[in-house]
Design an enzyme around this catalytic site. Structure first.
Site, PDB file in Angstrom:
ATOM      1  N   SER A 155       0.867  -1.182   0.000  1.00  0.00           N
ATOM      2  CA  SER A 155       0.000   0.000   0.000  1.00  0.00           C
ATOM      3  C   SER A 155       0.901   1.228   0.000  1.00  0.00           C
ATOM      4  CB  SER A 155      -0.879  -0.004   1.251  1.00  0.00           C
ATOM      5  OG  SER A 155      -1.491   1.254   1.466  1.00  0.00           O
ATOM      6  N   TYR A 166      -1.866  -1.330  10.604  1.00  0.00           N
ATOM      7  CA  TYR A 166      -1.992  -1.579   9.161  1.00  0.00           C
ATOM      8  C   TYR A 166      -0.743  -1.087   8.436  1.00  0.00           C
ATOM      9  CZ  TYR A 166      -3.902  -1.472   4.423  1.00  0.00           C
ATOM     10  OH  TYR A 166      -4.098  -1.672   3.075  1.00  0.00           O
TER      11      TYR A 166
END
Length: 272
Positions: free
Chosen positions: A142, A155
Site C-alpha cells: 500500500s 496496518y
C-alpha cells in the site's frame, strides 16, 4: 512478463482489489485462475464471471491464518492443476483507530492475515516455483507501506513489513528466475475501507484502475508498481520535502479536529 496462458493464484479474490485483478487477468487471457478467500459463495460469484469470459476458474475457500490449511491446500492445488506461474498476495484487512484506543484482537487480525498469511502462502508456493526455476510473486502492499498514516499504525506496520519482505525475496529468489513484485495502491474504493474515516483531500481510486495499473506494471517488468498520482506525489514529497509531508499528514488525519487547521489544509491542497 507474458501473462497469456499462465496459471495465477490470487488471494483475497472474492472482493475489492483481488476481485478486480482476477477479472483483469481473465481479460488478459490467462489459462487458469485459482481464486482464494474465506467466502465460498463470493468466490463462486467471481468464478462465474471469469468462466463466462472463457477462462477456467478454480475456487479454494481458505483461512490464510491457518498455516496447516494453507500447506495442504497448495499441495492439493499443485497436484490437481499443475504448476502455479503467478502468485498474487492480495488478502488483507484494515482497522482504523487511535493507537491508544487500539484493541488487541484487531492488532492480531491485521498481523495474522496481512503479514503472516502472506508469508505462509508465499513460502508454500515459492518452494515449488524454485524447483521449476521460474515464477512471479506479487505482494500487495500500500502507499501506507511507504508513508505511515495516523490512526492506521498496525496496518501501516504490516504494509511496511510486506515491502521489506518483498525486497528481500526479490534478491534471494532472483537466482531461481523468480520475479518478486510489490504493488502499492493508494486508498481504493473497496468494502474494506467503507467504514474508515477518509483522509482529507485523498480521493479513492477504483479497484479496476488498480488492476489495470497492475497488469501494465507486469508487462513492463516493474519491480515496484506504485498506483495513482497521489501516491507518486506523496513519495516525491517524502523524498524532497519531508517536513511538508509531515504537515499534510497531520492536517489530513481524521483525528485532526481544529477548524482553523482544516481550513488551512484545504487551502494548501487546493494550491497544489
Amino acid at each position: 512478463m507474458n501473462i497469456q496462458g499462465c496459471t495465477a493464484l490470487i488471494t483475497g479474490a472474492s472482493r475489492g482489489i483481488g476481485r478486480a485483478i482476477a477479472l483483469e487477468l481473465a481479460q488478459q487471457k490467462v489459462k487458469r485462475l485459482i481464486l482464494v478467500a474465506r467466502s465460498r459463495d463470493k468466490l463462486a460469484e467471481v468464478a462465474k464471471i471469469v468462466e463466462q469470459m472463457g477462462i477456467e476458474a478454480v475456487i479454494m475457500p481458505l483461512d490464510l491464518t491457518k498455516p496447516m490449511f494453507v500447506k495442504v491446500a497448495v499441495a492439493q492445488l499443485w497436484r490437481s492443476y499443475g504448476s502455479i506461474d503467478m502468485l498474487v498476495n492480495c488478502a488483507g484487512v484494515a482497522h482504523q483507530s487511535s493507537f491508544l484506543q487500539t484493541k488487541l484482537p484487531q492488532i492480531q487480525e491485521e498481523l495474522s492475515l496481512n503479514l503472516l498469511g502472506t508469508y505462509t502462502m508465499t513460502h508454500m508456493v515459492a518452494r515449488r516455483m524454485v524447483k521449476r526455476n521460474q515464477g512471479t510473486i506479487v505482494n500487495v502492499s500500500s502507499l501506507m507501506g511507504k508513508v505511515a498514516a495516523p490512526t492506521m499504525a498496525t496496518y501501516s506496520a504490516t504494509k511496511f513489513a510486506i515491502l521489506g519482505f518483498t525486497e528481500a525475496l526479490r534478491r534471494e529468489l532472483a537466482p531461481h528466475n523468480i520475479k518478486v513484485v510489490s504493488l502499492l495502491p493508494t486508498l481504493t474504493d473497496t468494502e474494506m475501507v467503507k467504514d474508515l474515516q477518509l483522509y482529507r483531500g485523498v480521493i479513492p481510486m477504483s479497484p479496476e484502475k488498480v488492476a489495470q495499473a497492475f497488469v501494465k506494471g507486469l508487462k513492463k517488468d516493474s519491480s515496484e508498481i506504485l498506483v495513482g498520482w497521489q501516491s507518486h506525489l506523496a513519495i516525491w514529497c517524502q523524498r524532497l520535502a519531508p517536513w511538508l509531508l509531515e504537515i499534510v499528514l497531520k492536517l489530513a488525519s481524521p483525528s485532526s479536529k481544529a477548524p482553523r487547521i482544516q481550513q488551512y489544509y484545504q487551502r494548501l491542497v487546493g494550491s497544489w
